[in-house]
Design a protein around this motif. Structure first.
Motif, PDB file in Angstrom:
ATOM      1  N   ALA A  82       0.788  -1.298  -0.029  1.00 14.98           N
ATOM      2  CA  ALA A  82       0.045   0.060   0.126  1.00 14.98           C
ATOM      3  C   ALA A  82       0.947   1.111   0.003  1.00 14.98           C
ATOM      4  CB  ALA A  82      -0.947  -0.119   1.361  1.00 14.98           C
ATOM      5  N   THR A  84       3.861   1.629  -1.240  1.00 12.49           N
ATOM      6  CA  THR A  84       4.290   1.658  -2.466  1.00 12.49           C
ATOM      7  C   THR A  84       3.338   2.274  -3.628  1.00 12.49           C
ATOM      8  OG1 THR A  84       5.770  -0.236  -2.096  1.00 12.49           O
ATOM      9  CG2 THR A  84       5.476   0.498  -4.414  1.00 12.49           C
ATOM     10  N   LEU A  85       2.071   1.647  -3.493  1.00 14.94           N
ATOM     11  CA  LEU A  85       1.086   2.393  -4.173  1.00 14.94           C
ATOM     12  C   LEU A  85       0.819   3.782  -4.265  1.00 14.94           C
ATOM     13  CD1 LEU A  85      -1.125  -0.755  -4.157  1.00 14.94           C
ATOM     14  CD2 LEU A  85       0.106   0.163  -6.311  1.00 14.94           C
ATOM     15  N   ALA A  88       3.824   5.359  -5.346  1.00 16.97           N
ATOM     16  CA  ALA A  88       3.408   5.311  -6.833  1.00 16.97           C
ATOM     17  C   ALA A  88       2.412   6.509  -7.368  1.00 16.97           C
ATOM     18  CB  ALA A  88       2.896   3.815  -7.309  1.00 16.97           C
ATOM     19  N   ALA A  89       1.374   6.520  -6.544  1.00 18.69           N
ATOM     20  CA  ALA A  89       0.361   7.662  -6.923  1.00 18.69           C
ATOM     21  C   ALA A  89       0.848   8.912  -6.930  1.00 18.69           C
ATOM     22  CB  ALA A  89      -0.786   7.635  -5.745  1.00 18.69           C
ATOM     23  N   TYR A 106      11.446   7.118  -8.835  1.00 17.99           N
ATOM     24  CA  TYR A 106      10.444   6.038  -8.609  1.00 17.99           C
ATOM     25  C   TYR A 106      11.241   4.828  -8.930  1.00 17.99           C
ATOM     26  CZ  TYR A 106       7.772   1.808 -10.234  1.00 17.99           C
ATOM     27  OH  TYR A 106       7.365   0.922 -10.341  1.00 17.99           O
ATOM     28  N   ASN A 131      -2.792  -6.564 -16.325  1.00 18.66           N
ATOM     29  CA  ASN A 131      -3.306  -5.145 -17.082  1.00 18.66           C
ATOM     30  C   ASN A 131      -4.030  -5.514 -18.097  1.00 18.66           C
ATOM     31  OD1 ASN A 131      -1.590  -3.313 -15.168  1.00 18.66           O
ATOM     32  ND2 ASN A 131       0.052  -4.187 -16.178  1.00 18.66           N
ATOM     33  N   GLY A 396      -7.620  -3.790  -4.280  1.00 20.07           N
ATOM     34  CA  GLY A 396      -8.766  -2.956  -4.989  1.00 20.07           C
ATOM     35  C   GLY A 396      -9.977  -3.294  -4.585  1.00 20.07           C
ATOM     36  N   ASN A 398     -13.110  -3.130  -1.844  1.00 18.87           N
ATOM     37  CA  ASN A 398     -13.517  -2.274  -0.519  1.00 18.87           C
ATOM     38  C   ASN A 398     -14.380  -3.305   0.230  1.00 18.87           C
ATOM     39  OD1 ASN A 398     -12.416   0.266  -0.508  1.00 18.87           O
ATOM     40  ND2 ASN A 398     -13.161   0.308  -2.388  1.00 18.87           N
ATOM     41  N   LYS A 416     -18.106   1.036  -1.641  1.00 21.24           N
ATOM     42  CA  LYS A 416     -17.481   1.778  -0.893  1.00 21.24           C
ATOM     43  C   LYS A 416     -18.098   3.047  -0.488  1.00 21.24           C
ATOM     44  CE  LYS A 416     -13.004   4.220  -0.144  1.00 21.24           C
ATOM     45  NZ  LYS A 416     -11.940   4.726  -0.628  1.00 21.24           N
TER      46      LYS A 416
ATOM     47  N   ALA B  10       3.056  -1.251  -8.901  1.00 17.86           N
ATOM     48  CA  ALA B  10       3.521  -0.090  -8.682  1.00 17.86           C
ATOM     49  C   ALA B  10       3.208   0.949  -9.715  1.00 17.86           C
ATOM     50  CB  ALA B  10       4.965   0.134  -8.354  1.00 17.86           C
ATOM     51  N   ASP B  12       0.497   0.522 -11.287  1.00 18.55           N
ATOM     52  CA  ASP B  12      -1.027   0.414 -11.528  1.00 18.55           C
ATOM     53  C   ASP B  12      -1.523   1.477 -10.746  1.00 18.55           C
ATOM     54  OD1 ASP B  12      -3.382  -0.345 -11.923  1.00 18.55           O
ATOM     55  OD2 ASP B  12      -3.550  -1.927 -10.641  1.00 18.55           O
ATOM     56  N   LEU B  13      -1.402   2.686 -11.398  1.00 20.40           N
ATOM     57  CA  LEU B  13      -1.441   4.138 -10.594  1.00 20.40           C
ATOM     58  C   LEU B  13      -2.993   4.135 -10.594  1.00 20.40           C
ATOM     59  CD1 LEU B  13       1.076   6.109 -12.292  1.00 20.40           C
ATOM     60  CD2 LEU B  13       0.983   4.974 -10.174  1.00 20.40           C
ATOM     61  N   LEU B  15      -5.015   2.244  -9.341  1.00 20.69           N
ATOM     62  CA  LEU B  15      -5.688   1.466  -8.529  1.00 20.69           C
ATOM     63  C   LEU B  15      -5.177   1.838  -7.076  1.00 20.69           C
ATOM     64  CD1 LEU B  15      -5.278  -2.384  -9.436  1.00 20.69           C
ATOM     65  CD2 LEU B  15      -7.642  -1.161  -8.750  1.00 20.69           C
ATOM     66  N   ALA B  16      -4.149   2.651  -7.115  1.00 13.82           N
ATOM     67  CA  ALA B  16      -3.410   3.013  -5.953  1.00 13.82           C
ATOM     68  C   ALA B  16      -4.171   3.901  -4.866  1.00 13.82           C
ATOM     69  CB  ALA B  16      -2.280   4.255  -6.487  1.00 13.82           C
ATOM     70  N   PRO B  17      -5.160   5.045  -5.301  1.00 18.36           N
ATOM     71  CA  PRO B  17      -5.990   5.285  -4.130  1.00 18.36           C
ATOM     72  C   PRO B  17      -6.979   4.550  -3.503  1.00 18.36           C
ATOM     73  CG  PRO B  17      -5.954   6.623  -6.045  1.00 18.36           C
ATOM     74  CD  PRO B  17      -5.352   5.406  -6.407  1.00 18.36           C
ATOM     75  N   ARG B  18      -7.645   3.308  -4.552  1.00 16.83           N
ATOM     76  CA  ARG B  18      -8.461   2.822  -3.816  1.00 16.83           C
ATOM     77  C   ARG B  18      -7.784   1.638  -2.941  1.00 16.83           C
ATOM     78  NH1 ARG B  18     -13.270   0.913  -5.280  1.00 16.83           N
ATOM     79  NH2 ARG B  18     -13.121   2.277  -7.159  1.00 16.83           N
ATOM     80  N   VAL B  19      -6.685   1.128  -3.308  1.00 21.85           N
ATOM     81  CA  VAL B  19      -5.986   0.093  -2.407  1.00 21.85           C
ATOM     82  C   VAL B  19      -5.499   0.894  -1.084  1.00 21.85           C
ATOM     83  CG1 VAL B  19      -3.902  -1.233  -2.086  1.00 21.85           C
ATOM     84  CG2 VAL B  19      -5.096  -1.336  -4.257  1.00 21.85           C
ATOM     85  N   VAL B  20      -5.111   2.074  -1.215  1.00 17.60           N
ATOM     86  CA  VAL B  20      -4.480   2.566  -0.078  1.00 17.60           C
ATOM     87  C   VAL B  20      -5.579   2.865   1.006  1.00 17.60           C
ATOM     88  CG1 VAL B  20      -3.509   4.917   0.803  1.00 17.60           C
ATOM     89  CG2 VAL B  20      -2.620   3.660  -1.183  1.00 17.60           C
TER      90      VAL B  20
END
Lengths: 474, 189
Positions: A82, A84-85, A88-89, A106, A131, A396, A398, A416, B10, B12-13, B15-20
């Motif tokens: 999380a 990392t994501l 990444a965001a 990055y 993907n 992904g 909720n 969600k 990483a 997969d931007l 998805l990031a907000p949702r996962v976080v």
């Protein structure tokens, strides 16, 4: 130290954590005023309390944290994932302004974190590339007389069979109200629907919606539906058989007083029904029945629950190959602790159980294995044999409302903060939003049932008359 | 098939907000409190493995609470209450009392006074305190550690399942005993 002084010291110690009674406080103060040693020791006791509060938290290694995480969530830590994501965001924004610099940053960040990939799923998946979802199209057009309220929708040989409410004469027409009759609806593709006439399921729905068909399973010999039926004076567990999904016959059910059918699965030419039964002493335990489409008889032994168990139930059942798997709950500690369990059987009579740290929404058979999606907490379980299970993160999602799989595409209805969404996945682990186009989803949080047949996944509203078809292009 | 590679997550931007944002309650609680709960349980049980087991069980119980829609008003306090209850329940189940305690106390400080991952304790005073703490009973130690975390006497009694009077007595004697042990250690030093 004398006993007398010891008693005063205990009072001084009590005062650290409790309010002394006025008389106790006066006594203590009086003694301390005259006893230097006790004054000193009482002060030391207060200093000890302060020192205890000042003890630092013992360091925890990353390995220990990871071990604990796996123990709690049954998977490798997604904290770091999380993070990392999140990084990444943030990085994505940076990339907008300075693509080259951002990319370098990055790489530095991700290399520094040196994450371990999530535990690999044990089942083969449709595509190794998360993907690349298969092609799909969403549609909402329907024809004929679709179910106005899909209570049960099952993919079956020849198409979909749905049990849903039809008109409710004499009532406000609300689904689940008294006098609402359930009817059977058939569709070869989820678009063209036929409401069967002359089918008497013989149930009148209870005010709380507790009566009706609960589950249906298709096998080589036909279809078996289970649920509750009644006439308004009371309800009883019931089962209906059909060889073609058109002509349904209600089956005689043995005494099911204090029993409830929850789910049914095809088992060769027969079916296994699961649920629970409550004994005269008030102990509720998992129960199973077998049916050949003509009769129903108890299958499982009646002592499936451990000695401490006060309540245990089977909620879902599925069969794949030689394995029958059921999910359910065991409530122990006088009702304080509810633990999710998986049961495995090869004959429907003898069951082995194991605790599982997933909150099961459903129990699916996928690619010759079992998949237990978790409703919350982003964890699901998989097994090829029903004995060895692996837990993995469901990224992904909720609050999962339903899952189905067809032609290499997994579809999940998710919620969600009261807002519904549709997600797609190639492996049941990593989910991404589906492109909805003009399809509206505001209704799915009221309840939705998912089913798959062929290349089509169907989402039917359980609270209103809405249907979405997801047609997969393999 | 291998699990998704880092880059696949990483990059997969979308998805990031949702996962976080997902799992926020349990993940946040774990991230915020697992170290201190584990630390509390290590000190309370004097056994790293048991402490880990009980920490795990504590967060599993929180998970069950959350998934049943019963989010505690004060997560930290709830975790401490459950953890201490687990310690005392365990102690009673194992008939801990004296035999268990004696075994724990006899275990060398090399093993438990300085947990493998703890390294050197903050200072000598802390080390003495840890050592003295190990000499009081399991329930008493748990109570003192809860007090150190800001719990009041009545709250501690509720957490360890003792009456008000029994908790008062337990904690008072524990504090006096702890003081006496520290004085003995000061004399020896």
């Amino acid at each position: 130290m004398s006993t007398i002084h010891g008693a005063y010291l205990e009072l001084a110690a009590i005062a650290v954590d409790f309010d002394l009674e006025p008389e106790e406080a006066r006594t203590l103060e009086g003694h301390l005023a005259t006893c230097r040693d006790c004054r000193s020791r009482a002060a030391a006791i207060r200093r000890d309390a302060v020192a205890l509060a000042g003890l630092s938290v013992l360091p925890v290694s990353r390995q220990t944290s990871e071990r604990l995480w796996r123990g709690v969530f049954g998977r490798r830590s997604s904290l770091t994932t999380a993070r990392t994501l999140a990084l990444a965001a943030v990085l994505a924004l940076a990339l907008l302004g300075a693509a080259l610099v951002g990319a370098a940053v990055y790489r530095a960040i991700t290399e520094d974190l040196a994450l371990t990939p999530n535990t690999p799923p044990t089942l083969p998946i449709a595509s190794p590339d998360p993907n690349a979802l298969p092609g799909y199209a969403l549609a909402t057009d329907v024809a004929g007389q679709p179910p106005t309220r899909g209570e049960v929708v099952a993919g079956a040989p020849g198409g979909f069979v749905a049990f849903g409410d039809i008109s409710c004469p004499g009532s406000e027409g609300g689904a689940g109200s008294v006098d609402c009759q359930q009817a059977v609806h058939l569709s070869p593709d989820g678009r063209e629907w036929e409401q069967l006439t002359g089918v008497e399921l013989g149930d009148v729905r209870a005010d709380d919606g507790s009566a009706g068909v609960a589950a249906v399973a298709a096998g080589p010999a036909g279809y078996l539906a289970v649920g509750t039926a009644g006439t308004g004076d009371g309800w009883t567990e019931a089962a209906w058989f059909s060889s073609d999904a058109r002509a349904w016959t209600r089956i005689d059910v043995p005494d099911t007083t204090d029993a409830e059918f929850s789910d049914v699965a095809a088992l060769g030419d027969a079916w296994i029904i699961v649920g629970h039964r409550t004994t005269p002493t008030g102990v509720t335990h998992p129960a199973a029945w077998r049916s050949d489409g003509l009769t129903i008889r108890p299958s499982a032994g009646q002592e499936l629950d451990p000695g401490e168990t006060v309540t245990a139930t089977f909620d879902h059942v599925a069969a794949s190959g030689p394995a029958i798997v059921a999910t359910g709950f065991v409530v122990t500690d006088g009702g304080d602790t509810s633990v999710t369990y998986l049961w495995r059987s090869s004959d429907g009579t003898t069951w082995d159980s194991q605790e599982i740290r997933v909150d099961p929404l459903d129990l699916l058979v996928v690619a010759e294995g079992f998949y237990v999606p978790g409703e919350y907490l982003n964890v699901h379980a998989r097994s090829t044999d029903g004995v060895t299970w692996s837990l993995d993160s469901t990224l992904g999602v909720n609050h999962l409302l339903g899952v189905a799989h067809a032609a290499g595409l997994w579809v999940a209805a998710d919620e969600k903060d009261g807002v519904g969404s549709l997600l797609g996945s190639t492996d049941g682990s990593l989910w991404r939003p589906l492109d909805l186009g003009s399809v509206e989803l505001d209704w799915i949080t009221d309840g939705v049932v998912l089913a798959a047949y062929g290349d089509t996944i169907l989402l039917v509203g359980s609270g209103n008359a809405r249907i979405i078809r997801v047609e997969v292009s393999p | 098939m291998d699990g998704p590679e880092l880059d696949e997550y990483a990059t997969d931007l979308a998805l990031a907000p949702r996962v976080v944002g997902a799992d926020s309650a349990i993940v946040a609680a774990f991230e915020a409190y697992h170290a201190e709960i584990l630390s509390f349980l290590r000190r309370a049980t004097r056994d790293d493995e048991v402490a880990e087991d009980l920490t795990q069980e504590t967060f599993l119980r929180l998970m069950r609470e959350l998934r049943q829609g019963r989010a505690p008003d004060n997560t930290r306090a709830w975790l401490y209450r459950v953890a201490s209850n687990l310690v005392t329940s365990r102690g009673r189940r194992l008939a801990v009392a004296t035999a268990w305690l004696r075994r724990q106390v006899s275990v060398s400080r090399e093993q438990h006074g300085e947990p493998p991952e703890a390294g050197v304790l903050r200072d000598e005073r802390s080390a003495e305190l840890e050592g003295a703490l190990a000499t009081v009973s399991s329930d008493a130690r748990t109570a003192l550690l809860l007090s150190a975390q800001g719990f009041s006497g009545p709250e501690i009694g509720e957490a360890i399942g003792r009456t008000h009077g029994a908790t008062r007595s337990l904690m008072a004697r524990a504090r006096v005993s702890l003081r006496a042990e520290l004085e003995r250690r000061e004399v020896r030093a």
